[in-house]
Write an enzyme that holds these catalytic residues in place. Structure first.
Site, PDB file in Angstrom:
ATOM      1  N   ARG A   1       0.262   8.422   2.913  1.00 13.65           N
ATOM      2  CA  ARG A   1       0.053   8.280   4.353  1.00 13.65           C
ATOM      3  C   ARG A   1       1.404   8.190   5.060  1.00 13.65           C
ATOM      4  O   ARG A   1       2.153   7.248   4.878  1.00 13.65           O
ATOM      5  CB  ARG A   1      -0.768   7.016   4.639  1.00 13.65           C
ATOM      6  CG  ARG A   1      -2.267   7.277   4.556  1.00 13.65           C
ATOM      7  CD  ARG A   1      -3.050   6.074   4.983  1.00 13.65           C
ATOM      8  NE  ARG A   1      -2.820   5.715   6.382  1.00 13.65           N
ATOM      9  CZ  ARG A   1      -3.578   4.853   7.036  1.00 13.65           C
ATOM     10  NH1 ARG A   1      -4.595   4.283   6.448  1.00 13.65           N
ATOM     11  NH2 ARG A   1      -3.320   4.564   8.286  1.00 13.65           N
TER      12      ARG A   1
ATOM     13  N   ARG B   1       0.838  -1.204   0.000  1.00 11.45           N
ATOM     14  CA  ARG B   1       0.000   0.000   0.000  1.00 11.45           C
ATOM     15  C   ARG B   1       0.876   1.259   0.000  1.00 11.45           C
ATOM     16  O   ARG B   1       0.590   2.227  -0.696  1.00 11.45           O
ATOM     17  CB  ARG B   1      -0.919  -0.010   1.232  1.00 11.45           C
ATOM     18  CG  ARG B   1      -1.834   1.203   1.337  1.00 11.45           C
ATOM     19  CD  ARG B   1      -3.000   0.952   2.287  1.00 11.45           C
ATOM     20  NE  ARG B   1      -2.670   1.281   3.663  1.00 11.45           N
ATOM     21  CZ  ARG B   1      -3.470   1.021   4.708  1.00 11.45           C
ATOM     22  NH1 ARG B   1      -4.620   0.410   4.536  1.00 11.45           N
ATOM     23  NH2 ARG B   1      -3.112   1.341   5.925  1.00 11.45           N
TER      24      ARG B   1
HETATM   25  P1  ADP Z   1      -4.874   1.733  10.400  1.00 10.01           P
HETATM   26  O1  ADP Z   1      -4.604   1.504   8.943  1.00 10.01           O
HETATM   27  O2  ADP Z   1      -3.641   1.665  11.246  1.00 10.01           O
HETATM   28  O3  ADP Z   1      -6.005   0.916  10.927  1.00 10.01           O
HETATM   29  P2  ADP Z   1      -6.385   4.231  10.713  1.00 10.01           P
HETATM   30  O4  ADP Z   1      -6.557   4.951   9.436  1.00 10.01           O
HETATM   31  O5  ADP Z   1      -7.557   3.571  11.323  1.00 10.01           O
HETATM   32  O6  ADP Z   1      -5.198   3.243  10.506  1.00 10.01           O
HETATM   33  O7  ADP Z   1      -5.747   5.215  11.795  1.00 10.01           O
HETATM   34  C1  ADP Z   1      -4.535   5.916  11.574  1.00 10.01           C
HETATM   35  C2  ADP Z   1      -4.059   6.549  12.883  1.00 10.01           C
HETATM   36  O8  ADP Z   1      -5.071   7.432  13.372  1.00 10.01           O
HETATM   37  C3  ADP Z   1      -3.821   5.563  14.030  1.00 10.01           C
HETATM   38  O9  ADP Z   1      -2.540   4.982  13.993  1.00 10.01           O
HETATM   39  C4  ADP Z   1      -4.020   6.487  15.248  1.00 10.01           C
HETATM   40  O10 ADP Z   1      -2.896   7.300  15.468  1.00 10.01           O
HETATM   41  C5  ADP Z   1      -5.154   7.383  14.805  1.00 10.01           C
HETATM   42  N1  ADP Z   1      -6.483   6.813  15.182  1.00 10.01           N
HETATM   43  C6  ADP Z   1      -7.457   6.366  14.332  1.00 10.01           C
HETATM   44  N2  ADP Z   1      -8.527   5.909  15.019  1.00 10.01           N
HETATM   45  C7  ADP Z   1      -8.216   6.062  16.331  1.00 10.01           C
HETATM   46  C8  ADP Z   1      -8.890   5.764  17.536  1.00 10.01           C
HETATM   47  N3  ADP Z   1     -10.117   5.184  17.542  1.00 10.01           N
HETATM   48  N4  ADP Z   1      -8.271   6.062  18.712  1.00 10.01           N
HETATM   49  C9  ADP Z   1      -7.061   6.629  18.731  1.00 10.01           C
HETATM   50  N5  ADP Z   1      -6.352   6.926  17.641  1.00 10.01           N
HETATM   51  C10 ADP Z   1      -6.920   6.654  16.438  1.00 10.01           C
END
Ligand code: ADP
Length: 191
Positions: free
Chosen positions: A135, A127
């Site tokens: 990202r 990705r």
């Molecule tokens: P991933 O591909 O790691 O699942 P996300 O797009 O869901 O990534 O999230 C990217 C970042 O945003 C996480 O690593 C965190 O820093 C923050 N984040 C997203 N959702 C949450 C949450 N529910 N609580 C705390 N931090 C969050």
């Protein structure tokens, strides 16, 4: 129908959420997308979240519970929503229960997409190559930390919902369409 899509980073939650939205006429609420939008817009939330996200750590529970609380009350959520990337800690799961109770809503399903760590590294590297570094957190170093955070803080959330009898697990190593078919079977059974 209100549901949680649960799984580690790179499990394919976003891909499957797209299909669930179309089939069940619900909206996808991705806290990762919301935070990235806040960072891009330079809001106060975005400023607080950026360095934490870049390091692969979690944004503070109260901030996250606040944005979800605002969002699930909006009109487009009336027919249901998919929580993608939330709740990620036990405190967030408890916070969600409070929000749902306040709004008179219930949770219908928690679908776990299970993928072992080894497969996740390969996927996220791919990705990262494909999106050309859009990202900041899609790289081997940060991924290692995101997975460690997942196992320490997020995996226990599954037990919370298992106790409530809400969890169905699908094998996320299958092809996209087979994962979709499994999720369809689970969710059709809940309607
Ligand atoms: P991933 O591909 O790691 O699942 P996300 O797009 O869901 O990534 O999230 C990217 C970042 O945003 C996480 O690593 C965190 O820093 C923050 N984040 C997203 N959702 C949450 C949450 N529910 N609580 C705390 N931090 C969050």
């Amino acid at each position: 129908m209100n549901l949680i899509l649960f799984g580690p980073p790179g499990a394919g939650k976003g891909t499957q959420a797209q299909f669930i939205m179309d089939r069940y006429n619900v909206v996808q609420l991705s806290t990762g997308d919301m935070l990235r939008a806040a960072v891009a817009a330079g809001t106060e939330l975005g400023r607080k979240a950026k360095s934490v996200m870049d390091a692969g750590e979690l944004v503070a529970d109260d901030l996250i519970i606040g944005i979800i609380g605002d969002r699930i009350g909006e009109a487009d959520c009336a027919n249901g929503f998919i929580l993608d990337g939330f709740p990620r800690t036990l405190a967030q799961a408890e916070g969600l229960d409070v929000l749902l109770a306040e709004k008179g809503l219930t949770l219908d399903a928690v679908v776990e997409i299970r993928v072992p760590d080894e497969a996740l590294f390969a996927r996220i590297e791919k990705r990262a190559a494909e999106t050309g570094g859009t990202r900041a957190d899609d790289n081997a170093e940060t991924l290692k930390n995101r997975l460690a955070v997942y196992h320490e803080q997020t995996a226990p959330v599954l037990g919370y919902y298992e106790k409530k009898g809400l969890v169905d697990t699908v094998d996320g190593l299958q092809g996209i369409e087979d994962v979709t078919a499994d999720i369809t079977r689970v969710l059709d059974g809940k309607r």
